[in-house]
Structures are given as C-alpha cells and as structure tokens.
Motif scaffolding. Structure first.
Motif, mmCIF file in Angstrom:
data_model
loop_
_atom_site.group_PDB
_atom_site.id
_atom_site.type_symbol
_atom_site.label_atom_id
_atom_site.label_comp_id
_atom_site.label_asym_id
_atom_site.label_seq_id
_atom_site.Cartn_x
_atom_site.Cartn_y
_atom_site.Cartn_z
ATOM 1 N N GLY A 9 1.007 -0.898 0.285
ATOM 2 C CA GLY A 9 0.040 0.170 -0.126
ATOM 3 C C GLY A 9 0.951 1.300 -0.436
ATOM 4 N N ALA A 13 1.001 6.680 4.874
ATOM 5 C CA ALA A 13 2.142 5.573 5.876
ATOM 6 C C ALA A 13 2.540 4.402 5.045
ATOM 7 C CB ALA A 13 0.775 4.642 6.439
ATOM 8 N N GLU A 32 1.123 -1.071 -5.268
ATOM 9 C CA GLU A 32 0.381 -0.241 -4.980
ATOM 10 C C GLU A 32 -0.310 -1.025 -6.201
ATOM 11 O OE1 GLU A 32 -1.344 1.805 -3.189
ATOM 12 O OE2 GLU A 32 -2.726 1.537 -4.779
ATOM 13 N N GLU A 33 -1.449 -1.041 -5.797
ATOM 14 C CA GLU A 33 -2.616 -2.427 -6.039
ATOM 15 C C GLU A 33 -2.907 -1.026 -7.463
ATOM 16 O OE1 GLU A 33 -5.803 -3.178 -3.896
ATOM 17 O OE2 GLU A 33 -6.365 -1.578 -3.360
ATOM 18 N N HIS A 34 -2.932 -0.038 -7.754
ATOM 19 C CA HIS A 34 -3.440 0.856 -8.299
ATOM 20 C C HIS A 34 -2.263 1.495 -9.295
ATOM 21 C CE1 HIS A 34 -6.899 1.233 -5.789
ATOM 22 N NE2 HIS A 34 -7.576 1.859 -6.426
ATOM 23 N N GLN A 42 -9.777 9.827 -1.526
ATOM 24 C CA GLN A 42 -11.149 9.481 -0.036
ATOM 25 C C GLN A 42 -10.153 10.925 0.911
ATOM 26 O OE1 GLN A 42 -10.402 5.726 -0.384
ATOM 27 N NE2 GLN A 42 -12.149 5.370 -0.840
ATOM 28 N N CYS A 43 -10.121 11.617 0.866
ATOM 29 C CA CYS A 43 -9.764 12.865 2.291
ATOM 30 C C CYS A 43 -9.725 14.034 1.159
ATOM 31 C CB CYS A 43 -8.291 12.763 1.587
ATOM 32 S SG CYS A 43 -7.262 13.429 2.978
ATOM 33 N N ALA A 44 -10.305 14.712 2.361
ATOM 34 C CA ALA A 44 -9.940 15.894 2.447
ATOM 35 C C ALA A 44 -8.698 17.570 1.974
ATOM 36 C CB ALA A 44 -11.181 17.121 3.568
ATOM 37 N N LEU A 46 -6.482 17.706 4.711
ATOM 38 C CA LEU A 46 -6.002 19.164 5.604
ATOM 39 C C LEU A 46 -5.290 18.984 6.288
ATOM 40 C CD1 LEU A 46 -6.748 22.174 6.678
ATOM 41 C CD2 LEU A 46 -8.031 21.187 8.475
ATOM 42 N N ARG A 93 -4.072 15.834 -2.295
ATOM 43 C CA ARG A 93 -3.473 14.302 -2.061
ATOM 44 C C ARG A 93 -3.105 13.499 -3.349
ATOM 45 N NH1 ARG A 93 -4.616 10.606 2.401
ATOM 46 N NH2 ARG A 93 -3.678 9.116 1.946
ATOM 47 N N ALA A 117 -1.512 -7.435 -3.053
ATOM 48 C CA ALA A 117 -0.878 -9.055 -2.288
ATOM 49 C C ALA A 117 -2.062 -8.980 -2.030
ATOM 50 C CB ALA A 117 -1.398 -7.787 -1.150
ATOM 51 N N ARG A 160 -6.522 -6.074 4.418
ATOM 52 C CA ARG A 160 -6.662 -7.541 4.629
ATOM 53 C C ARG A 160 -5.201 -8.449 5.322
ATOM 54 N NH1 ARG A 160 -8.158 -8.219 -1.858
ATOM 55 N NH2 ARG A 160 -7.770 -5.314 -1.363
ATOM 56 N N ASP A 292 -3.958 3.608 8.697
ATOM 57 C CA ASP A 292 -5.494 3.035 8.577
ATOM 58 C C ASP A 292 -5.981 1.634 9.300
ATOM 59 O OD1 ASP A 292 -6.842 5.624 8.401
ATOM 60 O OD2 ASP A 292 -7.683 5.603 6.775
ATOM 61 N N GLY A 304 -5.781 10.898 9.413
ATOM 62 C CA GLY A 304 -4.608 10.197 9.242
ATOM 63 C C GLY A 304 -3.749 10.013 8.883
ATOM 64 N N VAL A 305 -3.382 11.211 7.995
ATOM 65 C CA VAL A 305 -1.781 11.727 8.375
ATOM 66 C C VAL A 305 -0.911 11.680 9.110
ATOM 67 C CG1 VAL A 305 -0.384 12.609 6.736
ATOM 68 C CG2 VAL A 305 -2.779 12.281 5.479
HETATM 69 C C1 FAD Z 1 -14.040 12.017 3.708
HETATM 70 C C2 FAD Z 1 -12.278 11.765 4.188
HETATM 71 C C3 FAD Z 1 -11.824 12.705 4.027
HETATM 72 C C4 FAD Z 1 -10.264 12.956 4.846
HETATM 73 N N1 FAD Z 1 -9.982 14.126 5.392
HETATM 74 C C5 FAD Z 1 -8.276 14.554 5.879
HETATM 75 C C6 FAD Z 1 -7.881 15.142 5.653
HETATM 76 O O1 FAD Z 1 -8.469 15.599 5.139
HETATM 77 N N2 FAD Z 1 -6.249 15.250 6.527
HETATM 78 C C7 FAD Z 1 -6.259 14.353 7.265
HETATM 79 O O2 FAD Z 1 -4.875 13.534 7.912
HETATM 80 N N3 FAD Z 1 -7.133 12.565 7.498
HETATM 81 C C8 FAD Z 1 -8.035 12.859 6.341
HETATM 82 N N4 FAD Z 1 -9.009 11.328 6.038
HETATM 83 C C9 FAD Z 1 -7.911 10.048 6.747
HETATM 84 C C10 FAD Z 1 -7.185 10.208 5.719
HETATM 85 O O3 FAD Z 1 -7.645 10.251 3.981
HETATM 86 C C11 FAD Z 1 -6.111 8.667 5.953
HETATM 87 O O4 FAD Z 1 -5.750 8.821 7.318
HETATM 88 C C12 FAD Z 1 -5.196 7.960 4.924
HETATM 89 O O5 FAD Z 1 -5.325 8.242 3.931
HETATM 90 C C13 FAD Z 1 -4.761 6.681 5.703
HETATM 91 O O6 FAD Z 1 -3.408 6.638 5.042
HETATM 92 P P1 FAD Z 1 -2.803 5.204 4.905
HETATM 93 O O7 FAD Z 1 -1.497 5.646 3.733
HETATM 94 O O8 FAD Z 1 -2.964 4.479 6.217
HETATM 95 O O9 FAD Z 1 -4.304 4.563 3.505
HETATM 96 P P2 FAD Z 1 -4.868 5.161 2.460
HETATM 97 O O10 FAD Z 1 -4.378 6.289 1.803
HETATM 98 O O11 FAD Z 1 -6.061 4.101 2.693
HETATM 99 O O12 FAD Z 1 -3.067 3.786 1.315
HETATM 100 C C14 FAD Z 1 -3.997 2.955 1.318
HETATM 101 C C15 FAD Z 1 -3.499 2.173 0.435
HETATM 102 O O13 FAD Z 1 -2.357 1.174 -0.043
HETATM 103 C C16 FAD Z 1 -3.534 -0.434 -1.598
HETATM 104 N N5 FAD Z 1 -3.756 -0.867 -1.158
HETATM 105 C C17 FAD Z 1 -5.066 -1.473 -0.413
HETATM 106 N N6 FAD Z 1 -5.395 -3.064 -0.813
HETATM 107 C C18 FAD Z 1 -4.346 -3.395 -1.453
HETATM 108 C C19 FAD Z 1 -3.380 -4.741 -2.107
HETATM 109 N N7 FAD Z 1 -4.123 -6.242 -2.087
HETATM 110 N N8 FAD Z 1 -2.556 -4.964 -2.621
HETATM 111 C C20 FAD Z 1 -1.671 -3.333 -2.897
HETATM 112 N N9 FAD Z 1 -1.776 -2.593 -2.790
HETATM 113 C C21 FAD Z 1 -3.263 -2.366 -1.635
HETATM 114 C C22 FAD Z 1 -4.943 1.259 -1.871
HETATM 115 O O14 FAD Z 1 -4.567 1.288 -2.900
HETATM 116 C C23 FAD Z 1 -4.424 2.568 -1.477
HETATM 117 O O15 FAD Z 1 -3.142 3.535 -1.984
HETATM 118 C C24 FAD Z 1 -10.175 11.488 5.476
HETATM 119 C C25 FAD Z 1 -11.021 10.185 5.410
HETATM 120 C C26 FAD Z 1 -12.137 10.611 4.567
HETATM 121 C C27 FAD Z 1 -12.773 8.977 4.428
#
Ligand code: FAD
Length: 415
Positions: A9, A13, A32-34, A42-44, A46, A93, A117, A160, A292, A304-305
């Motif tokens: 991912g 993080a 990364e799957e995409h 999926q984020c504002a 901020l 983002r 994965a 997962r 997350d 969550g960032v």
């Molecule tokens: C509506 C909304 C608004 C938000 N606004 C804010 C904000 O303003 N400020 C803030 O700090 N946070 C905000 N958040 C939260 C923030 O977006 C997340 O906390 C943050 O993106 C988490 O980062 P991450 O790296 O843990 O996960 P993600 O950013 O979700 O990244 C996970 C990655 O893993 C990849 N992945 C998943 N499964 C697999 C797999 N099996 N194989 C390979 N790749 C895979 C996905 O494609 C993705 O790229 C918001 C969330 C929402 C829903």
C-alpha cells in the motif's frame, strides 16, 4: 523476488514505512494495487503544519494555507478561532502521496505499481527467530510471489493484510462522504465546521482549496459493525439510519448555512471509512500494520495522515532493525507496538473519549457549548492552546478554566 521488507500500500503510511525501512538498511519493496498513487482520493487534504513536517515534505506553492476556523452551532451562532499564523495547509493528496512515494524511492526502496497482495503465508521451511513471509501477489494481473522477512500492511481501512495475519481490524469506523464544488467562503483561509445532527456523531466541514471547496461530513454508526462506506449502504448489526452520502446531500440542499453558500453542482465525490479505534496488537510474526490499517487516526478530526506518518516511520525502522538482527519474531517486532503507543497512544485514547462525548450530545447542548465558548477569554485560550493534532491540551485548559468549567458542570447537571 526476495526482500528484507515488503510494504503493501503506497498511501502516506506505506510510503513513509518504506522510506524508513530503506533508510535503515533493509532491502525494501513498496507495492501498490493502483496504476497511480493517491487515487482515488478519499481525503479532504487538510494537514496541520506538524503533519507536513512529520511527512518530511517541503512546503509547496500548491498548498493552500489555513489560519483559522469558523465553528457553527446548529442554531447558526458561530465562533471564530484564529491565531493569525498558518496552522494547516490543504493539499492535493494525489500530488502529496506521489511526493512521498518519490521520497521512498530516493531513500532506496523499490516500487511496483499495479501489484495487488492477494494472500500471505509463512515459510514453514525457514528456521531462525521469526519465519519468512510469502506474499502472493497479482502483478498486472499475473500471479507471482514475493518473499520477505517482514511484511508491513499499510493497505488502508479495509486491510486484508491485518485479517490474513489474524490481527484485529479497527472496531469503530466512521462513514465519510465528501464532494468537490464551489462555496462562498467568507475568508478562504478559514475552514468551516458544523457539529450537530447534520452529521450525527461527528461533524460536517467546508474546506477551501484554491477557489474551490471540499464539503463533507462523517457519521458514526449507531453500534458495532464496520460500515460499507463505498456503497453508502451499511450492512450488519450496526445498521446506520442513513448513509453519510444521504446526510451530505441533505446538508448541501437544506442546511441553513451550507445550502446558502454551496453551489449544487458537484465536480467530484469521495466516500470512505475513517477508523477511530485501534486494535490490541499491531505486530505479528514477520508482520506489522500501520496507518488506517491499524486505526492510527485522530478520533476528534478524522485526520489520519499525521498519526499514520509518525507510526509508519517507527514501523519502517523497527522492521529494518529486526531484519538486520536476524530476529523478526512477534516478540521482537512488538517493540513497534510499544513505541508508537508511547508516542501517541494516550492522545488517541483521549480523542476517543472526546469523540464518544461528541456522539452523545444533542443540538441544544452544542448550542449551549458554543454559547459558552463565544467569550473573548475562552476564545483566546482556544487560540493559544488549540492544536489539531493534540486536542487534549486545549480540552484540559478549558476544563481547568473556572468560566468554562462552571458552565460545563451546570450543563452536565441539567442532563
Ligand atoms: C472523507 C474523508 C476525508 C478525510 N480527510 C482527511 C484530512 O483532511 N486530513 C487527514 O489527515 N486525513 C483525512 N482523512 C483520512 C486519511 O485519508 C487517511 O487516514 C489516510 O489516507 C490513511 O493513510 P494510509 O496510508 O494508512 O492508507 P491509504 O491512504 O488508504 O492507502 C492505502 C493504500 O493501500 C493500497 N492497497 C490496499 N489494498 C492493497 C493490496 N491488497 N495490495 C496493494 N495495495 C493495496 C490502496 O490502493 C492505497 O493506495 C479523510 C478520510 C476520509 C474518508
């Protein structure tokens, strides 16, 4: 393929975990799957100035500065919280996450896009302290395997990796919905916040971004189960009365303030879950989870960032150190659990209590709270001690202040 550390991912993080694993001497792969990083958004966007610092990203002219907030009570009364200086930035983002991925590459990590994965097993033949992990993947649709001493699951809210490893996933998940549109901000350096029944259990927001706006909200499921945020329909025992999307459509069409300022034309929709509880354990044999996936999100703001970045850096370093020491057992990797909980465990726990309180109070009580806070001395206190990453500080100050404490006690007695 054979690596010391594989990170699943490439969100914030995952990129930072890969950067820190590589920086600390581990042969690291980020998958990364995409096909493109940071999409779908999926984020504002901020991010506090400390979050940007924690992500080790250089300020960019594309970042939109924020100096304060208007908080609206359900009865329309509002307070203005401003410290004059820049407290946060709104970012794109897609660009932000790509910068983080490039930083991981610069630190020596390899990266594979369009690689998903699909399963994980333990190498039963291998000996030593901590057995190797075998990650089953689809690379551009073709099955393959990647061996690793440590796998870091940074695969987001629906992790997962956590489930395959037998780790718990976050129990409480808010359901979020957001649109990009045009909004008539009184001051484009101020965000607008709307607590109350327009977003049960959380709040709605209007966030400016270079002439456009991100209008969104999150709602709390009534009980238990993880909402199926993407479909906007919630299944299982914790059935929600209405999806976040239904609440958001009503906010834009009917909310007395938002409907007046918001253009009904929508240029983009983002739906997603926001975890606000952490699992007991975030380490397993040859495996860690971050971001997350591990519920490392501020329960007061849904951000969550910042916490994810802080924990990912710890995860990357612990994973690399464990590999170099030849001990990737759960006992060794549990150092990560201890370290990250030591850094932000208490703040997240206090945030969960504040969130629980937010979920319980009624519109009329919010009206009274805003009425109490609309006071020069208290607003000055909020401005001085307010910190979006550490809200416990200002809450403690308010609870110690005679004026606010007296009013809050009176409210509690009237309940
Ligand atoms: C509506 C909304 C608004 C938000 N606004 C804010 C904000 O303003 N400020 C803030 O700090 N946070 C905000 N958040 C939260 C923030 O977006 C997340 O906390 C943050 O993106 C988490 O980062 P991450 O790296 O843990 O996960 P993600 O950013 O979700 O990244 C996970 C990655 O893993 C990849 N992945 C998943 N499964 C697999 C797999 N099996 N194989 C390979 N790749 C895979 C996905 O494609 C993705 O790229 C918001 C969330 C929402 C829903």
């Amino acid at each position: 393929m054979d690596y010391d550390v594989v990170v699943v991912g490439a969100g914030p993080a995952g990129c930072l975990a890969a950067k820190y694993a590589a920086k600390n001497g581990a042969k690291t792969l980020l998958i990364e799957e995409h096909a493109s990083i940071g999409s779908p958004v999926q984020c504002a966007g901020l991010l506090s100035t400390s979050a940007i610092r924690e992500c080790e990203v250089v300020l960019d002219s594309g970042f939109h500065p924020i100096t304060g907030a208007f908080v609206y009570a359900p009865n329309g009364r509002r307070i203005r919280i401003s410290g004059g200086e820049i407290k946060a930035y709104v970012v794109d983002r897609r660009i932000f996450d790509r910068t983080l991925a490039e930083n991981a590459i610069r630190s020596g990590a390899d990266i594979l896009m369009r690689t998903r994965a699909v399963g994980i097993t333990i190498d039963k033949e291998a000996r030593g302290r901590g057995r190797r992990r075998i990650l089953h993947v689809l690379i551009e649709g073709e099955p393959d395997v990647i061996e690793a001493d440590v796998v870091i699951g940074a695969d987001g809210i629906q992790s997962r990796i956590a489930r395959w490893a037998g780790l718990d996933t976050p129990e409480t998940v808010l359901s979020g919905a957001q649109v990009s549109t045009i909004y008539d901000f009184e001051d484009p350096r101020f965000v607008e916040i709307f607590p109350g029944s327009c977003a049960p259990g959380f709040f709605a927001w209007a966030i400016p971004y270079h002439g456009s706006a991100r209008i969104g909200l999150a709602v709390r499921p009534i009980s238990g189960s993880v909402p199926v945020a993407k479909s906007g329909v919630d299944l299982g025992p914790g059935v929600m009365q209405e999806s976040a999307w239904a609440h958001l459509k009503r906010l834009i069409a009917k909310h007395p303030v938002v409907s007046e300022k918001c253009d009904p034309g929508i240029a983009g929709i983002a739906l997603g879950g926001i975890p606000i509880s952490v699992p007991q354990q975030t380490a397993a044999e040859g495996l860690l989870i971050v971001g997350d996936a591990a519920g490392q999100v501020k329960p007061t703001s849904g951000g969550g960032v910042y916490p994810g970045a802080m924990c990912a850096k710890i995860a990357g370093k612990v994973a690399a150190d464990a590999v170099l020491e030849g001990d990737t057992s759960v006992r060794r990797l549990s150092e990560y659990d201890k370290l990250w909980k030591g850094r932000i465990g208490r703040e997240l726990a206090i945030g969960r209590r504040i969130n629980g309180w937010m979920a319980r109070i009624s519109d009329s009580e919010i009206n009274r709270v805003i009425g109490v806070l609309d006071d020069d001395e208290l607003l000055d206190l909020i401005t001085r001690y307010g910190d979006m990453d550490h809200p416990s500080v200002v809450v403690r100050k308010l609870l110690m202040n005679r004026k606010s404490m007296g009013a809050f006690l009176k409210m509690a007695l009237m309940r």
